[in-house]
Write an enzyme that holds these catalytic residues in place. Sequence first.
Site, PDB file in Angstrom:
ATOM      1  N   GLU A   1       1.027  -5.036  22.987  1.00  0.00           N
ATOM      2  CA  GLU A   1       1.520  -3.541  23.429  1.00  0.00           C
ATOM      3  C   GLU A   1       0.697  -3.251  24.638  1.00  0.00           C
ATOM      4  OE1 GLU A   1       1.795  -0.923  20.463  1.00  0.00           O
ATOM      5  OE2 GLU A   1       2.709  -2.269  19.011  1.00  0.00           O
TER       6      GLU A   1
ATOM      7  N   HIS B   1       6.640   1.755  19.177  1.00  0.00           N
ATOM      8  CA  HIS B   1       5.663   2.004  18.398  1.00  0.00           C
ATOM      9  C   HIS B   1       6.019   3.441  18.208  1.00  0.00           C
ATOM     10  CE1 HIS B   1       1.344   1.238  17.035  1.00  0.00           C
ATOM     11  NE2 HIS B   1       2.033   2.082  16.262  1.00  0.00           N
TER      12      HIS B   1
ATOM     13  N   GLY C   1       0.861  -1.202  -0.077  1.00  0.00           N
ATOM     14  CA  GLY C   1      -0.116  -0.122  -0.010  1.00  0.00           C
ATOM     15  C   GLY C   1       0.733   1.401  -0.089  1.00  0.00           C
ATOM     16  N   ARG C   2       0.413   2.410   0.411  1.00  0.00           N
ATOM     17  CA  ARG C   2       1.259   3.633   0.454  1.00  0.00           C
ATOM     18  C   ARG C   2       2.446   3.437   1.333  1.00  0.00           C
ATOM     19  NH1 ARG C   2      -3.899   5.461   2.329  1.00  0.00           N
ATOM     20  NH2 ARG C   2      -4.787   7.078   1.128  1.00  0.00           N
ATOM     21  N   ILE C   3       2.445   2.844   2.334  1.00  0.00           N
ATOM     22  CA  ILE C   3       3.613   2.614   3.004  1.00  0.00           C
ATOM     23  C   ILE C   3       4.561   1.738   2.648  1.00  0.00           C
ATOM     24  CG2 ILE C   3       4.700   2.201   5.476  1.00  0.00           C
ATOM     25  CD1 ILE C   3       2.154   3.182   6.688  1.00  0.00           C
TER      26      ILE C   3
ATOM     27  N   ARG D   1      -2.360  -8.395  -1.705  1.00  0.00           N
ATOM     28  CA  ARG D   1      -3.836  -8.966  -1.669  1.00  0.00           C
ATOM     29  C   ARG D   1      -3.713  -8.850  -3.326  1.00  0.00           C
ATOM     30  NH1 ARG D   1      -8.500  -6.221   1.163  1.00  0.00           N
ATOM     31  NH2 ARG D   1      -6.933  -4.543   0.772  1.00  0.00           N
TER      32      ARG D   1
ATOM     33  N   ARG E   1       1.923  -3.988  12.683  1.00  0.00           N
ATOM     34  CA  ARG E   1       1.004  -4.250  13.875  1.00  0.00           C
ATOM     35  C   ARG E   1       1.850  -5.492  14.272  1.00  0.00           C
ATOM     36  NH1 ARG E   1      -0.439   0.163  14.022  1.00  0.00           N
ATOM     37  NH2 ARG E   1      -2.575   0.866  14.223  1.00  0.00           N
TER      38      ARG E   1
ATOM     39  N   THR F   1       6.802  -2.721  11.114  1.00  0.00           N
ATOM     40  CA  THR F   1       6.371  -1.340  11.414  1.00  0.00           C
ATOM     41  C   THR F   1       5.188  -1.100  11.545  1.00  0.00           C
ATOM     42  OG1 THR F   1       6.872  -0.418   9.391  1.00  0.00           O
ATOM     43  CG2 THR F   1       8.410  -0.025  11.203  1.00  0.00           C
TER      44      THR F   1
END
Length: 329
Positions: free
Chosen positions: A272, A290, A159-161, A181, A243, A241
Amino acid sequence: MSQQKPVVVVTRKLPDAIETRMMELFDARLNHDDHPMEQSELIEAVKTADILVPTVTDRIDSRVLSQANPELRLIANFGTGVDHIDLASARERGITVTNTPGVLTEDTADMTMALILAVPRRLAEGEHVMRSGDWKGWSPTGMLGHRIFGKRLGIVGMGRIGQAVARRARGFGLSVHYHNRNRVHEEIENELEATYWESLDQMLARMDIISVNCPHTPATYHLLSARRLKLIQPNSYIVNTARGEIIDENALTRMLRGKELAGAGLDVFEHEPAVNPKLMELDNAVLLPHMASATIEGRAEMGEKVIINIKTFVDGHVPPDRVLPGEYI
Ligand code: 8YV
């Protein structure tokens, strides 16, 4: 919703300028001491709120939502990931959910790249040697890590990241591979010179560094399961980075301890703020609290997005960053 200013409950302390603007625009109820809210406090919050502004530290589960005031129409999340919100319950109750995509892409990609460099090049270990006073001076075989240039990076989630990580990675001479996906547009693939792997298993088995950049959804929970982690070569590295829940943290810890994996750079954890204590003992793991998106600029832009989403919604329009109703569920 009443004609008066909507009651907006904000669960954590946000940047001052954002809180000031929220107080001008809304009947904002702020969390001045920034304590993470207990479930009982979240229940109180949803009983009074027309709009809730939670963060990743709030578990907005079906129990919380079942007690919500019928006036609660919008959850305007401060953050991109919405896995801490029970979207099915929100949908049942007709609650709209928004997030803050885009504004933390570059910061998160920077930190991902920092971990991609830090782990194979043993940055944290080197820093520790200096501060502990153990450094005896340079030696030809001292602090040897692995070269980054020319290695294969496998991005899980393009995706974007993921794409922003790929752009940086190319500058460091990494070849870019990805699993997603859906295959990304040909133009993007060409720009990034990225190789698509339909099979995650096959990609994992052939990469030197793996970067996790997909959202946590029911479909990606333990995507890197014990079985899949075993497919990765023992001299490879993992960076996460996204989840913690996407990787089986216990299995990862066992493999790092047993040197079945070379190292890991983790900014996120499965439970977390708890971190597997065995992970803490490992030299081949770089652990961060995080903080991949933690920039002053990013937090201000996230806050602005939250305000725009609320304002648009209150004015009767579709907020720009609507997650629900939407394709998520
Ligand atoms: C945020 C994040 O800082 O946006 C996200 O999904 O993981 C973080 O970078 C956090 O979620 C704020 O709620």
